[in-house]
Design a protein around this motif. Structure first.
Motif, PDB file in Angstrom:
ATOM      1  N   ALA A 245     -12.557 -25.778  -6.065  1.00 15.82           N
ATOM      2  CA  ALA A 245     -13.564 -25.556  -6.734  1.00 15.82           C
ATOM      3  C   ALA A 245     -14.846 -24.973  -6.473  1.00 15.82           C
ATOM      4  O   ALA A 245     -15.477 -24.212  -6.708  1.00 15.82           O
ATOM      5  N   VAL A 246     -15.278 -25.658  -5.276  1.00 12.85           N
ATOM      6  CA  VAL A 246     -16.472 -25.240  -4.543  1.00 12.85           C
ATOM      7  C   VAL A 246     -16.127 -23.806  -4.112  1.00 12.85           C
ATOM      8  O   VAL A 246     -17.232 -22.719  -4.058  1.00 12.85           O
ATOM      9  N   PHE A 247     -15.146 -23.504  -3.419  1.00 16.07           N
ATOM     10  CA  PHE A 247     -14.888 -22.323  -2.746  1.00 16.07           C
ATOM     11  C   PHE A 247     -15.173 -20.994  -3.986  1.00 16.07           C
ATOM     12  O   PHE A 247     -15.470 -19.917  -3.757  1.00 16.07           O
ATOM     13  N   ALA A 248     -14.320 -21.495  -5.019  1.00 19.70           N
ATOM     14  CA  ALA A 248     -14.323 -20.367  -6.375  1.00 19.70           C
ATOM     15  C   ALA A 248     -15.720 -20.313  -6.828  1.00 19.70           C
ATOM     16  O   ALA A 248     -16.255 -19.020  -7.061  1.00 19.70           O
ATOM     17  N   ALA A 249     -16.522 -21.211  -6.909  1.00 24.61           N
ATOM     18  CA  ALA A 249     -17.826 -21.350  -7.328  1.00 24.61           C
ATOM     19  C   ALA A 249     -18.830 -20.487  -6.487  1.00 24.61           C
ATOM     20  O   ALA A 249     -19.548 -19.517  -6.934  1.00 24.61           O
ATOM     21  N   VAL A 250     -18.677 -20.691  -5.188  1.00 24.91           N
ATOM     22  CA  VAL A 250     -19.515 -19.842  -4.090  1.00 24.91           C
ATOM     23  C   VAL A 250     -19.345 -18.483  -4.067  1.00 24.91           C
ATOM     24  O   VAL A 250     -20.241 -17.687  -4.198  1.00 24.91           O
ATOM     25  N   THR A 251     -18.015 -18.397  -3.934  1.00 26.07           N
ATOM     26  CA  THR A 251     -17.443 -17.072  -3.826  1.00 26.07           C
ATOM     27  C   THR A 251     -17.869 -16.164  -4.986  1.00 26.07           C
ATOM     28  O   THR A 251     -18.380 -14.782  -4.916  1.00 26.07           O
ATOM     29  N   SER A 252     -17.748 -16.667  -6.470  1.00 27.76           N
ATOM     30  CA  SER A 252     -18.174 -15.986  -7.263  1.00 27.76           C
ATOM     31  C   SER A 252     -19.668 -15.504  -7.548  1.00 27.76           C
ATOM     32  O   SER A 252     -20.133 -14.495  -7.794  1.00 27.76           O
ATOM     33  N   ALA A 253     -20.487 -16.697  -6.965  1.00 25.35           N
ATOM     34  CA  ALA A 253     -21.893 -16.569  -7.117  1.00 25.35           C
ATOM     35  C   ALA A 253     -22.256 -15.415  -6.175  1.00 25.35           C
ATOM     36  O   ALA A 253     -23.274 -14.664  -6.347  1.00 25.35           O
ATOM     37  N   VAL A 254     -21.838 -15.606  -4.857  1.00 23.59           N
ATOM     38  CA  VAL A 254     -22.169 -14.480  -3.932  1.00 23.59           C
ATOM     39  C   VAL A 254     -21.688 -12.887  -4.307  1.00 23.59           C
ATOM     40  O   VAL A 254     -22.270 -12.077  -3.887  1.00 23.59           O
ATOM     41  N   PHE A 255     -20.307 -13.047  -4.668  1.00 23.34           N
ATOM     42  CA  PHE A 255     -19.791 -11.888  -5.153  1.00 23.34           C
ATOM     43  C   PHE A 255     -20.719 -10.970  -6.338  1.00 23.34           C
ATOM     44  O   PHE A 255     -20.716  -9.750  -6.048  1.00 23.34           O
ATOM     45  N   LYS A 256     -20.876 -11.680  -7.145  1.00 21.98           N
ATOM     46  CA  LYS A 256     -21.859 -10.935  -8.272  1.00 21.98           C
ATOM     47  C   LYS A 256     -23.287 -10.643  -7.820  1.00 21.98           C
ATOM     48  O   LYS A 256     -23.769  -9.410  -8.413  1.00 21.98           O
ATOM     49  N   GLU A 257     -23.902 -11.559  -7.192  1.00 23.84           N
ATOM     50  CA  GLU A 257     -25.274 -11.152  -7.210  1.00 23.84           C
ATOM     51  C   GLU A 257     -25.520 -10.757  -5.527  1.00 23.84           C
ATOM     52  O   GLU A 257     -26.610 -10.064  -5.271  1.00 23.84           O
TER      53      GLU A 257
ATOM     54  N   ILE B  12     -14.973  -6.434 -10.850  1.00 27.14           N
ATOM     55  CA  ILE B  12     -15.962  -7.443 -10.785  1.00 27.14           C
ATOM     56  C   ILE B  12     -15.567  -8.583 -11.622  1.00 27.14           C
ATOM     57  O   ILE B  12     -15.538  -9.755 -11.465  1.00 27.14           O
ATOM     58  N   ALA B  13     -15.665  -7.939 -12.968  1.00 22.82           N
ATOM     59  CA  ALA B  13     -15.347  -8.970 -14.158  1.00 22.82           C
ATOM     60  C   ALA B  13     -14.212  -9.709 -13.800  1.00 22.82           C
ATOM     61  O   ALA B  13     -13.981 -10.937 -14.320  1.00 22.82           O
ATOM     62  N   THR B  14     -13.095  -8.760 -13.657  1.00 25.23           N
ATOM     63  CA  THR B  14     -11.872  -9.448 -13.579  1.00 25.23           C
ATOM     64  C   THR B  14     -11.554 -10.569 -12.474  1.00 25.23           C
ATOM     65  O   THR B  14     -11.152 -11.757 -12.725  1.00 25.23           O
TER      66      THR B  14
ATOM     67  N   LEU C 145     -16.241  -9.346  -0.821  1.00 18.13           N
ATOM     68  CA  LEU C 145     -16.200  -8.592  -1.874  1.00 18.13           C
ATOM     69  C   LEU C 145     -17.150  -7.950  -2.413  1.00 18.13           C
ATOM     70  O   LEU C 145     -17.062  -6.752  -3.051  1.00 18.13           O
ATOM     71  N   ASN C 146     -18.437  -8.454  -2.200  1.00 26.12           N
ATOM     72  CA  ASN C 146     -19.645  -7.725  -2.876  1.00 26.12           C
ATOM     73  C   ASN C 146     -19.917  -6.550  -2.098  1.00 26.12           C
ATOM     74  O   ASN C 146     -20.209  -5.494  -2.714  1.00 26.12           O
ATOM     75  N   GLN C 147     -19.293  -6.349  -0.977  1.00 20.81           N
ATOM     76  CA  GLN C 147     -19.624  -5.094   0.059  1.00 20.81           C
ATOM     77  C   GLN C 147     -18.363  -4.180  -0.503  1.00 20.81           C
ATOM     78  O   GLN C 147     -18.689  -2.986   0.051  1.00 20.81           O
ATOM     79  N   THR C 148     -17.443  -4.480  -0.649  1.00 22.30           N
ATOM     80  CA  THR C 148     -16.144  -3.713  -1.033  1.00 22.30           C
ATOM     81  C   THR C 148     -15.820  -3.397  -2.412  1.00 22.30           C
ATOM     82  O   THR C 148     -15.066  -2.125  -2.667  1.00 22.30           O
ATOM     83  N   ILE C 149     -16.272  -4.098  -3.251  1.00 21.78           N
ATOM     84  CA  ILE C 149     -15.603  -3.864  -4.558  1.00 21.78           C
ATOM     85  C   ILE C 149     -17.030  -3.506  -5.520  1.00 21.78           C
ATOM     86  O   ILE C 149     -17.918  -4.490  -5.756  1.00 21.78           O
ATOM     87  N   THR C 150     -17.260  -2.407  -6.063  1.00 21.31           N
ATOM     88  CA  THR C 150     -18.005  -2.190  -6.949  1.00 21.31           C
ATOM     89  C   THR C 150     -17.972  -1.697  -8.295  1.00 21.31           C
ATOM     90  O   THR C 150     -18.616  -1.648  -9.070  1.00 21.31           O
TER      91      THR C 150
END
Length: 421
Positions: A201-213, A33-35, A23-28
């Motif tokens: 919950a783990v999947f969502a938390a890790v995905t969000s952290a890597v996606f944002k940063e 990102i916020a959604t 997601l980080n590489q494809t959505i800018t």
């Protein structure tokens, strides 16, 4: 069940990294990102709220029941003294390790990043330790208010009074003690249901952290993060060594195997609360009596944050190094004593480590804006320090049970003994 949960959580972490990176590489687009991150936060937030729903009644029930089952009030005082004594020693070790490693590795020297202006706000509310407020805040104005706010330390104080009173009135308290035992079992059963959502919950938390940063931020701060995790690894080794000395190598390995699942939950969600019920169950399976774990773990949430205290000393010195500020040995010794106190006083504050660091920076005239340097990677560091808190409290519970002479055999060991017979 515990083994399957561990496997599912590990799989969820790996999948979260891959999906987050994709997601980080494809959505800018910032709005997209916020959604997406807001949608992911619903899953994580729901899980954490379910956990918080369990914590207060579980702590209250296990502590009241545990103290009542002790019978001897002198045993409670002895166990309390041993628990606090170990917490103080562990605090000194963890903070000292943080200072030692940051001085050896010096990750803030030659950082190569633009430093925030010294007058720039870091966005954190200031919190300072006030002895009067801390003491008054120990006692709840209402137990129902403490339960509603999940004020663990206040719950511990009231539950201790209630447990001691149960021992004083003897047989008359038997219905209450049975009710507390039943409530604890009810909460642990609910925990089993809630934990089925942990991998999501783990999947969502890790995905969000890597996606944002993005993973790139890990390379930018790699030396700083690597140094901190190296210090954590040494602390883990020390805690394991203490467990080996106390209970033997075989049982120490069993302990770390039993707490693997709660460690992963704490690590991936960066929430000690999320791991509390599972840690309680794991320690009981290991052989720590519920009355010991139910007493030591809640206290550990406010007095034994090994990973968080190490991070406070490590991050404070990192920021000082980044701004080229030298702190003498005396000043660093003063910092150790200061962190020993302030890390206890505001343990319930959200993002407590950052608030403690901010107040420590101000005390030593280090630009508080330097906290902005570590905010981008704080989520990844919070994972490590939160997981360490779980390990530290598990070892503390084991030591107290051993010192009290009431550490039982683990379920695995009991199964082996039965099979051999």
């Amino acid at each position: 069940m515990a083994k399957r949960i561990t496997i599912y959580i590990l799989a969820a972490m790996i999948l979260g990294i891959l999906v987050g990176f994709g997601l980080n590489q494809t959505i800018t687009d910032p709005s997209a990102i916020a959604t997406i991150t807001d949608a992911l936060s619903i899953l994580t937030g729901l899980f954490l709220k379910l956990i918080k729903m369990i914590i207060a009644p579980l702590v209250f029930a296990t502590l009241v029941g545990g103290i009542a089952h002790m019978g001897d009030r002198s045993a409670l005082g002895r166990m309390g003294a041993r628990t606090i004594g170990w917490f103080l020693l562990a605090s000194v070790v963890s903070i000292t390790l943080g200072l030692m490693f940051v001085n050896i590795i010096r990750p803030g020297v030659g950082l190569g990043l633009p430093l925030p202006p010294v007058n720039e706000a870091n966005g954190l509310a200031q919190a300072h330790f006030v002895l009067k407020e801390f003491i008054l805040d120990l006692v709840p104005s209402s137990i129902f208010d403490a339960l509603a706010k999940n004020a663990i330390l206040q719950i511990v104080v009231f539950a201790t009074f209630a447990g001691v009173a149960c021992t004083a009135i003897g047989d008359k308290a038997e219905p209450i003690v049975k009710a507390m035992d039943s409530l604890a079992q009810l909460m642990l059963t609910i925990t089993d249901y809630v934990m089925r959502l942990a991998p999501i919950a783990v999947f969502a938390a890790v995905t969000s952290a890597v996606f944002k940063e993005g993973l790139g931020i890990l390379w930018t701060f790699g030396y700083f993060m690597g140094g901190f995790y190296l210090a954590l690894a040494v602390l883990w080794a020390i805690l394991f060594g203490v467990a080996v000395v106390a209970v033997g190598a075989g049982r120490a390995k069993d302990l770390f195997r039993f707490i693997r699942a709660p460690f992963l939950i704490a690590f991936s969600t960066a929430s000690s609360e999320a791991a509390f019920p599972r840690t309680l169950e794991a320690l009981e399976d290991f052989g720590v009596p519920p009355r010991v774990a139910g007493f030591v773990l809640p206290l550990g949430y406010s007095f034994n944050l090994d990973g968080s205290m190490m991070y406070c000393s490590f991050a404070t010195m990192f920021i000082a190094q980044a701004y080229g500020i030298h702190l003498s040995f005396t000043q660093q010794a003063t910092m150790l004593l200061l962190l020993m106190v302030t890390s206890k006083g505001i343990a319930s504050v959200p993002r407590a480590s950052l608030v403690v660091i901010s107040s420590t920076l101000a005390t030593f005239h280090i630009p508080e804006a330097g906290l902005l340097l570590i905010l981008a990677v704080d989520q990844f560091l919070d994972m490590g320090r939160t997981g360490t808190n779980v390990i530290g409290n598990a070892v503390a519970s084991t030591l107290v049970a051993k010192w009290e002479g009431i550490l039982g055999t683990s379920k695995t060991a009991a199964t082996r003994t039965t099979a051999a017979a």
